[in-house]
Motif scaffolding. Structure first.
Motif, PDB file in Angstrom:
ATOM      1  N   ILE A 153     -37.437 -16.314  -5.611  1.00 39.63           N
ATOM      2  CA  ILE A 153     -36.852 -16.517  -6.937  1.00 39.63           C
ATOM      3  C   ILE A 153     -35.523 -15.786  -7.005  1.00 39.63           C
TER       4      ILE A 153
ATOM      5  N   LYS B  26     -37.062 -21.147  -6.890  1.00 38.18           N
ATOM      6  CA  LYS B  26     -36.708 -21.214  -8.304  1.00 38.18           C
ATOM      7  C   LYS B  26     -35.409 -20.443  -8.511  1.00 38.18           C
TER       8      LYS B  26
ATOM      9  N   GLN C 254     -33.830 -27.564  -6.856  1.00 35.21           N
ATOM     10  CA  GLN C 254     -35.068 -26.900  -7.240  1.00 35.21           C
ATOM     11  C   GLN C 254     -35.069 -26.627  -8.755  1.00 35.21           C
TER      12      GLN C 254
END
Length: 206
Positions: A12, A50, A80
């Motif tokens: 992330i 992400k 994404q």
């Protein structure tokens, strides 16, 4: 693959372009069992599972920072799930009246200033309604979230949640893999935490 394993291995990225409020987002992710990495490196951002695009500040100066690093070209190309927060969401729109700023053009709407008759910034807790998409799974209608802003995105085809402050406006937007929230999920107690968790698990439901 179990959710626990995904939580441990998902990459992330929080886009680093000098925007404020980074630490509170990192802490919110940590509470959910995720590690958010701050980066402005194009390859690292592209390879993330992400991407979170934060923002606290003024639109034109923030956009200048994106332009100077090439992030203005990179962000719209991401495939994404991407979540823009507050100013991040506004910069994903076509244009903002704040500083007469051209945005990234992801959401087909222009950001405008609240009417002069209203107290700005719109600050504090307010309710969100007409919730759509899995971003709001488990969130009840008229849930409270925390907001701080003087500009807003009007209702449009990309609206997936509304808020009322003298006018109904977009408190959340979605187009393809891009999501945006005007409120601060990292400051919105258990509801905000659930919304963040929903975003982080989007691909697990696909």
């Amino acid at each position: 693959m179990s959710i626990e394993k995904n939580m441990a291995t998902e990459k992330i990225i929080i886009i680093d372009y000098g925007a404020g409020n980074i630490q509170s987002i990192k802490f919110a992710l940590e509470r959910l069992g995720y590690d958010g990495v701050l980066s402005h490196d194009a390859e690292e951002i592209r390879s993330a599972d992400k991407v979170i695009f934060p923002g606290v500040g003024e639109a034109s100066s923030a956009m200048k920072k994106l332009n100077s690093t090439g992030l203005d070209k990179l962000i719209p190309q991401l495939t994404q799930p991407v979540l823009g927060i507050c100013l991040g969401m506004q910069l994903m729109c076509n244009h903002s009246e704040e500083g007469d700023t051209a945005g990234l053009g992801i959401f087909d709407v222009d950001v405008i200033h609240f009417e002069k008759t209203l107290k700005v910034p719109h600050i504090g807790w307010n309710r969100i309604k007409d919730l759509k998409t899995d971003l709001f799974q488990g969130i009840v209608e008229n849930e409270f979230v925390y907001l701080v802003h003087s500009f807003y995105a009007p209702l449009c085809a990309d609206t997936i949640a509304k808020c009322d402050y003298g006018v109904n406006y977009s408190s959340a937007l979605k187009k393809d893999n891009f999501y945006g929230v005007q409120f601060h999920p990292e400051k919105s107690s258990s509801a905000g935490e659930k919304i963040l968790e929903n975003f982080l698990k989007l691909d697990l439901r696909s």
